[in-house]
Design a protein around this motif. Structure first.
Motif: not given
Ligand SMILES: [Zn+2]
Lengths: 156, 197
Positions: A63-68, B31-35, B56-63, B81-87
């Motif tokens: 939900a937070a990601v979707v908001r963002r 995909i967010v819920q899974r990872h 950072v996790a929010q950023d990661a899934f946005v990216k 995904l790990y590479r993205l998060v590590a970056n």
């Protein structure tokens, strides 16, 4: 058989070796007090480290990601995914807002994007991401950090 | 608006990524819920701060969403995904390091390493976290991926872009340091399985 290398000790303890290789190392350690002590010490550390299982927040990250995403709608950069990113950015600047918005609407991926100019300005990190997603890019980024004292000594 | 969809447990990560790349935003939530747990855990341990980890996790899934079209299914999804998060962690760490330097220049005092203080933990756990947090960044990243995310040396090399031998060198040094610093926490060693007398 020669003594276990430090890397073999680590890989043996972490269980990432093929069974035959692991068995050969175990057999050597069984007959070599030095190697047995090193394996034992690494097993001890492995267990101490593994006992620390941190809790992660159980919140609704999706939900937070979707908001963002909704706060800052996706940029039209995505439509250039098969084109070198920097070239795409330059072309995008050239063709302006209208085309990007039209393309976005065509894909039905959500609301029309913010104007291309400002959007490109804020899209910087994503452009960077696409470039740094290559291992070489990450390596460069990591090397960069070393300049900040990040552990150049590991680069051997 | 990007909709929130129910979970799709039967769909592979690769399929969800294909849908995201095609603009199907409903694939984001599963995909967010899974990872999310692995992403938050990596960021939390590397940065030593739970508050930053979630950010950072929010950023990661946005990216992830915005670069889904770049994902090549021949790369294992978790590695990508790990590479993205590590970056992202690495960038964030640089920002923290700069902020800390400014703070030190301003206050003339060193700040405490963040890991042990920011996460609730018993004393023993704090010792472990502080020891890991005190490792140089590369060594810390390698140990976290190896011990806490169970990545092989080869996978760590893929995620970081370092050579396998560089990864091994990091791990050997890091574990040697940790064995030394945490020696008193280790149980009395068992009898060696050596030859009987
Ligand atoms: Zn030996």
């Amino acid at each position: 058989m020669s003594h276990l290398t430090p890397t073999e000790v680590i890989r043996l303890v972490s269980g990432e070796l093929p069974p035959a290789h692991a068995a050969a190392l175990e057999a050597h350690a069984a007959a070599c007090p030095d190697c047995a002590a090193r394996v034992r010490a690494q097993r001890g550390l492995w267990s101490v480290l593994g006992a620390d299982r941190e809790r992660t927040p159980g919140g609704d990250l999706a939900a937070a990601v979707v908001r963002r995403l909704n706060e800052r709608p996706a940029e039209p950069l995505r439509i250039w995914s098969r084109t070198p990113v920097r070239v795409a950015a330059a072309v995008l600047i050239g063709i302006g807002t209208g085309y990007g918005a039209a393309e976005w609407t065509l894909r039905g991926a959500g609301p029309a994007p913010a104007p291309v100019g400002p959007d490109l300005a804020t899209a910087g990190p994503d452009v960077e991401l696409l470039v740094t997603m290559s291992p070489v890019g990450l390596y460069a980024a990591l090397s960069d950090l070393d300049a900040d004292g990040g552990g150049t000594e590991d680069a051997s | 608006m990007v909709p929130i969809a129910p979970s799709h447990d039967d769909e592979s990560d690769e399929e969800l990524m294909r849908r995201l790349a095609a603009g199907d935003t409903a694939a984001l939530t599963p995909i967010v819920q899974r990872h999310q747990e692995r992403v938050i855990r990596l960021a939390q341990r590397f940065l030593g701060r739970a508050d930053l980890a979630e950010d950072v996790a929010q950023d990661a899934f946005v990216k992830l969403y915005r670069s889904a079209a770049m994902y090549q299914p021949e790369a294992r999804f978790t590695t990508w995904l790990y590479r993205l998060v590590a970056n992202l962690c690495w960038d964030r760490r640089r920002g923290l390091a700069r902020a800390r330097r400014r703070e030190q220049e301003h206050d003339g005092a060193a700040t405490v390493p963040d890991a042990a203080t920011a996460m609730e933990a018993d004393e023993r756990t704090q010792r472990v976290r502080a020891a890991v947090a005190a490792l140089p960044d590369r060594q810390r990243l390698a140990v976290i991926l190896h011990r806490y995310h169970e990545l092989s040396h080869k996978d760590i090399a893929t995620v970081t872009g370092w050579s396998v031998s560089a990864v091994e060198s990091c791990l050997v040094r890091a574990y040697a340091t940790l064995r030394e610093r945490l020696a008193d926490l280790m149980d009395p060693p068992p009898e060696p399985p050596g030859p009987r007398r």
